[in-house]
Structure formats: C-alpha cells, structure tokens
Design a protein around this motif. Structure first.
Motif, mmCIF file in Angstrom:
data_model
loop_
_atom_site.group_PDB
_atom_site.id
_atom_site.type_symbol
_atom_site.label_atom_id
_atom_site.label_comp_id
_atom_site.label_asym_id
_atom_site.label_seq_id
_atom_site.Cartn_x
_atom_site.Cartn_y
_atom_site.Cartn_z
ATOM 1 N N LEU A 109 0.846 -1.196 0.000
ATOM 2 C CA LEU A 109 0.000 0.000 0.000
ATOM 3 C C LEU A 109 0.881 1.245 0.000
ATOM 4 O O LEU A 109 1.940 1.264 0.618
ATOM 5 N N THR A 110 0.408 2.274 -0.680
ATOM 6 C CA THR A 110 1.135 3.541 -0.673
ATOM 7 C C THR A 110 0.674 4.365 0.534
ATOM 8 O O THR A 110 -0.432 4.149 1.049
ATOM 9 N N PRO A 111 1.494 5.326 0.961
ATOM 10 C CA PRO A 111 1.050 6.218 2.042
ATOM 11 C C PRO A 111 -0.270 6.925 1.704
ATOM 12 O O PRO A 111 -1.116 7.106 2.577
ATOM 13 N N LEU A 112 -0.469 7.283 0.438
ATOM 14 C CA LEU A 112 -1.710 7.938 0.032
ATOM 15 C C LEU A 112 -2.906 7.000 0.204
ATOM 16 O O LEU A 112 -3.972 7.423 0.663
ATOM 17 N N GLN A 113 -2.746 5.733 -0.134
ATOM 18 C CA GLN A 113 -3.830 4.766 0.039
ATOM 19 C C GLN A 113 -4.167 4.593 1.529
ATOM 20 O O GLN A 113 -5.331 4.498 1.898
ATOM 21 N N ILE A 114 -3.152 4.579 2.357
ATOM 22 C CA ILE A 114 -3.357 4.435 3.801
ATOM 23 C C ILE A 114 -4.073 5.664 4.349
ATOM 24 O O ILE A 114 -5.016 5.539 5.144
ATOM 25 N N GLU A 115 -3.666 6.852 3.910
ATOM 26 C CA GLU A 115 -4.325 8.091 4.358
ATOM 27 C C GLU A 115 -5.792 8.115 3.935
ATOM 28 O O GLU A 115 -6.660 8.510 4.710
ATOM 29 N N LYS A 116 -6.075 7.680 2.726
ATOM 30 C CA LYS A 116 -7.452 7.659 2.230
ATOM 31 C C LYS A 116 -8.291 6.659 3.032
ATOM 32 O O LYS A 116 -9.435 6.956 3.404
ATOM 33 N N MET A 117 -7.729 5.495 3.319
ATOM 34 C CA MET A 117 -8.433 4.501 4.122
ATOM 35 C C MET A 117 -8.711 5.054 5.523
ATOM 36 O O MET A 117 -9.811 4.892 6.056
ATOM 37 N N LEU A 118 -7.743 5.732 6.090
ATOM 38 C CA LEU A 118 -7.905 6.345 7.404
ATOM 39 C C LEU A 118 -9.006 7.399 7.376
ATOM 40 O O LEU A 118 -9.872 7.433 8.267
ATOM 41 N N ASP A 119 -9.003 8.242 6.357
ATOM 42 C CA ASP A 119 -10.059 9.253 6.213
ATOM 43 C C ASP A 119 -11.441 8.605 6.107
ATOM 44 O O ASP A 119 -12.403 9.066 6.721
ATOM 45 N N ASN A 120 -11.533 7.535 5.319
ATOM 46 C CA ASN A 120 -12.811 6.847 5.156
ATOM 47 C C ASN A 120 -13.295 6.237 6.470
ATOM 48 O O ASN A 120 -14.475 6.335 6.808
ATOM 49 N N LEU A 121 -12.401 5.615 7.205
ATOM 50 C CA LEU A 121 -12.779 5.010 8.487
ATOM 51 C C LEU A 121 -13.202 6.079 9.499
ATOM 52 O O LEU A 121 -14.162 5.887 10.247
ATOM 53 N N LYS A 122 -12.519 7.209 9.509
ATOM 54 C CA LYS A 122 -12.911 8.319 10.396
ATOM 55 C C LYS A 122 -14.307 8.807 10.020
ATOM 56 O O LYS A 122 -15.124 9.104 10.897
ATOM 57 N N HIS A 123 -14.573 8.896 8.733
ATOM 58 C CA HIS A 123 -15.883 9.347 8.262
ATOM 59 C C HIS A 123 -16.978 8.373 8.716
ATOM 60 O O HIS A 123 -18.028 8.798 9.230
ATOM 61 N N ILE A 124 -16.741 7.085 8.562
ATOM 62 C CA ILE A 124 -17.716 6.076 8.978
ATOM 63 C C ILE A 124 -17.915 6.145 10.487
ATOM 64 O O ILE A 124 -19.048 6.067 10.980
ATOM 65 N N PHE A 125 -16.833 6.328 11.238
ATOM 66 C CA PHE A 125 -16.935 6.426 12.690
ATOM 67 C C PHE A 125 -17.813 7.612 13.082
ATOM 68 O O PHE A 125 -18.691 7.488 13.939
ATOM 69 N N LYS A 126 -17.591 8.745 12.449
ATOM 70 C CA LYS A 126 -18.411 9.940 12.745
ATOM 71 C C LYS A 126 -19.876 9.682 12.438
ATOM 72 O O LYS A 126 -20.760 10.144 13.155
ATOM 73 N N ASN A 127 -20.155 8.939 11.354
ATOM 74 C CA ASN A 127 -21.533 8.613 11.014
ATOM 75 C C ASN A 127 -22.180 7.746 12.085
ATOM 76 O O ASN A 127 -23.384 7.842 12.336
ATOM 77 N N LEU A 128 -21.400 6.873 12.707
ATOM 78 C CA LEU A 128 -21.947 5.935 13.694
ATOM 79 C C LEU A 128 -21.957 6.483 15.112
ATOM 80 O O LEU A 128 -22.745 6.033 15.943
ATOM 81 N N ALA A 129 -21.077 7.422 15.404
ATOM 82 C CA ALA A 129 -20.954 7.943 16.773
ATOM 83 C C ALA A 129 -22.201 8.710 17.168
ATOM 84 O O ALA A 129 -22.834 9.364 16.331
ATOM 85 N N PRO A 130 -22.544 8.631 18.445
ATOM 86 C CA PRO A 130 -23.744 9.342 18.905
ATOM 87 C C PRO A 130 -23.586 10.844 18.824
ATOM 88 O O PRO A 130 -22.561 11.404 18.777
#
Length: 154
Positions: A133-154
């Motif tokens: 994986l490239t650093p850019l791919q890892i950053e994008k995955m991290l951004d996506n997971l943060k976004h999903i977390f925000k959607n699920l968080a109360p």
C-alpha cells in the motif's frame, strides 16, 4: 436504504461475506491484535495494556473516564487495566486537586520506556500490514474510516 448498497447488506439476495466492510474490519483488527499480542507477550504485555499506555502517551494525566472514552471501553475495564499498570510501575495515579472524585493517570519513566518497546515491536506488525500500500492509500483509508466512525458515533 438505496439499492446501491444492497450487495453490502446481509439481508439482500446477492450478499456475500467477502463484500462485508464490517466483516473485514473485524478480521483485520483481530489479526492485528493477535500479531501484536504475540510480539508483546515476551515483555509481559497485552493489547489492553498497550492501548492504555498509548492513549496516555497522547494525553498524559488523563482521567480514568477520559481514557475510557478514548478507548471506547467500559470504565470498570479501563480501571482494572490502570491498576495493573500501576502495580507494574508503568503508571501512577493521583486525585485531581480541583475534584477529588477524579483520578488522573500519569506515565512513569518505566511506562515511557515500555511505550518505546511497544512502538518498536508494533512497527514490525504495522510494516507487514501495510506491505503493498502507498502512504496515500493508507491516508485515504484512514479518512474513510474516520468518516464512517463519525456517522456511527452518537
């Protein structure tokens, strides 16, 4: 829900476990914890201790409730881990001057040294997990997971 998500829903006719995001998140997490635990075992550490120590590294002198929230862990579980770490000399605890009901947790010098060992061992597992994986791919995955977390968080 929109039909565009059907292949990701377990109730749909065309569902395949291979398409389940949460299946893969739990699989990756479980394998990571297993690999890290194996590496930490030689130092008498486990994932619970590692998580608390690393949380304290980012927010030293945090309260037990702050740590519990950061780790998304029950207060009783976090407290037990902190007491174990205190007994091992990795952290110390003290009552907050402004409110004696609040217990603050502080890394000791031994705790700081242990974090360095944890980071050295974890780096091996991290490099293994990011192979290909490239650093850019890892950053994008991290951004996506943060976004999903925000959607699920109360």
């Amino acid at each position: 829900m929109a039909k565009k998500y059907n292949k990701f829903l377990s109730g749909s006719a065309d569902f395949n476990l291979e398409n389940s995001l949460y299946h893969w998140i739990t699989q990756v997490h479980a394998q990571y914890i297993q690999n890290v635990d194996h590496a930490l075992k030689k130092y008498g550490l486990d994932n619970s201790r590692r998580r608390v120590l690393l949380a304290l590294k980012s927010k030293n002198k945090a309260s037990v409730s702050d740590l519990s929230e950061m780790l998304i862990s029950k207060m009783s579980t976090t407290t037990k881990v902190i007491y174990r770490l205190r007994d091992e000399g990795l952290v110390s605890t003290y009552c907050c001057e402004k409110d004696a009901r609040i217990t603050r947790v502080l890394l000791t010098e031994k705790g700081q040294q242990t974090i360095q060992k944890i980071n050295d061992l974890s780096l091996i597992v991290l490099e293994q997990s990011f192979d290909g994986l490239t650093p850019l791919q890892i950053e994008k995955m991290l951004d996506n997971l943060k976004h999903i977390f925000k959607n699920l968080a109360p």
